[in-house]
Design an enzyme around this catalytic site. Structure first.
Site, PDB file in Angstrom:
ATOM      1  N   CYS A  72       0.847  -1.205   0.000  1.00 37.65           N
ATOM      2  CA  CYS A  72       0.000   0.000   0.000  1.00 37.65           C
ATOM      3  C   CYS A  72       0.882   1.255   0.000  1.00 37.65           C
ATOM      4  CB  CYS A  72      -0.882  -0.028   1.243  1.00 37.65           C
ATOM      5  SG  CYS A  72      -1.803   1.488   1.438  1.00 37.65           S
TER       6      CYS A  72
ATOM      7  N   GLU B 101       3.072  -6.304   8.686  1.00 45.43           N
ATOM      8  CA  GLU B 101       3.450  -4.900   8.429  1.00 45.43           C
ATOM      9  C   GLU B 101       4.594  -4.481   9.357  1.00 45.43           C
ATOM     10  OE1 GLU B 101       0.346  -1.801   8.545  1.00 45.43           O
ATOM     11  OE2 GLU B 101       1.933  -0.461   9.216  1.00 45.43           O
TER      12      GLU B 101
HETATM   13  S1  SF4 Z   1      -5.613   0.308   6.017  1.00 43.63           S
HETATM   14 FE1  SF4 Z   1      -3.569  -0.373   5.426  1.00 43.63          FE
HETATM   15  S2  SF4 Z   1      -3.812  -1.172   3.354  1.00 43.63           S
HETATM   16 FE2  SF4 Z   1      -5.621   0.059   3.814  1.00 43.63          FE
HETATM   17  S3  SF4 Z   1      -5.151   2.101   2.957  1.00 43.63           S
HETATM   18 FE3  SF4 Z   1      -4.579   2.085   5.152  1.00 43.63          FE
HETATM   19  S4  SF4 Z   1      -2.416   1.502   5.166  1.00 43.63           S
HETATM   20 FE4  SF4 Z   1      -3.233   0.979   3.166  1.00 43.63          FE
END
Ligand code: SF4
Length: 285
Positions: A96, A130
């Site tokens: 992401c 993560e």
């Molecule tokens: S919850 Fe995690 S995967 Fe979803 S937009 Fe936020 S950082 Fe990105």
């Protein structure tokens, strides 16, 4: 019964992007591996597995070569990319953008303060994918803090830089408590970075309202999802008639007796199609 699906629930843009790239890649390559569950939702994982996605763990990854591996939205540490380069693994990187930016920030901070003996703290769950990716940016030297009490066990040198970051999906209020404690312990010297993704924390605010507007809340989420657990706790706190389900067979008829308005919500890892199926089933009940 009136059944309403919360329009703000379901995949965040990070997960939507990962799933879309997986679907596109599955049409192009013969075998597509994914390092860890692509999303913390077993129903969506099964759907993609039926399309050919093969979920692997780190041990299996380190036995591969000459293949294609998808990196999910949580991101990975540098060692995973290094292994890929040496072993001709084609990486489809769906980290992401929010996590990528955080990895970069942590790496830069580490390079900056490590020569001075600086200390990096990451508020997050030990072993969470993560967090493993974030800690990898510090050469695995960061202190991973799961709650405020963990700070008591660390001998912090306040004469050297102290910097705090957070896993993106943690609770904002708990992060604020932790920041306060670290600030006190370091006599105001700690640099606090609020790196919580608003895709999750903003939903908490919306879910408070949504759960109060309905007689009963059915929260749809995967058992392994941190943000599902967190968002469900918000619903339960605001509406005691809130129930957690992972699939339609978890629904119980007696939950709905005497109620007229049911609300369905989910985590950032809950697919829209699953919430639709649950809504249909509730109407049948
Ligand atoms: S919850 Fe995690 S995967 Fe979803 S937009 Fe936020 S950082 Fe990105």
């Amino acid at each position: 019964m009136n059944v309403e699906i919360d329009r703000e629930s379901g995949f965040c843009f990070g997960v939507t992007n990962a799933v879309k790239k997986a679907e596109e890649s599955l049409k192009k390559v013969k075998v597509l591996y994914c390092l860890g569950d692509i999303v913390h939702n077993s129903m969506e994982v099964s759907r993609l597995a039926q399309l050919g996605l093969r979920i692997i763990n780190r041990k299996k990854y380190h036995s591969l070569n000459n293949c294609t591996v998808l990196i999910r939205a949580h991101g990975e540490p540098p060692s995973i990319y290094e292994y890929a380069q040496k072993n001709f693994i084609d990486i489809i990187d769906t980290t992401c953008p929010v996590v990528l930016a955080l990895q970069k920030k942590i790496r830069e901070t580490y390079l900056d303060i490590a020569p001075m003996g600086g200390q990096i703290f990451i508020y997050g769950k030990k072993g969470h994918a993560e967090v493993v990716g974030l800690n990898g940016q510090t050469n695995n030297t960061a202190f991973i803090i799961e709650d405020e009490k963990d700070l008591d066990d660390i001998n912090i040198d306040i004469n050297k830089p102290v910097v705090l970051f957070s896993q993106t999906t943690k609770s904002l209020s708990l992060f604020n408590n932790l920041s306060k404690k670290l600030t006190e312990k370091t006599m105001g010297k700690a640099k606090i970075n609020d790196t919580i993704c608003r895709q999750v924390s903003n939903r908490a605010t919306e879910m408070k309202v949504f759960s109060k507007e309905h007689d009963i809340i059915i929260f749809v989420g995967g058992a392994k999802s941190s943000n599902a657990k967190y968002l469900y706790s918000i619903c339960k706190h605001n509406n005691p008639s809130s129930f957690f389900v992972s699939e339609e067979k978890n629904l119980k008829k007696e939950w709905f007796e005497g109620y007229k308005k049911a609300g369905i919500c989910g985590a950032t890892s809950t697919p829209g199609w699953l919430m639709e199926e649950i809504a249909k089933k509730i109407k049948q009940i």
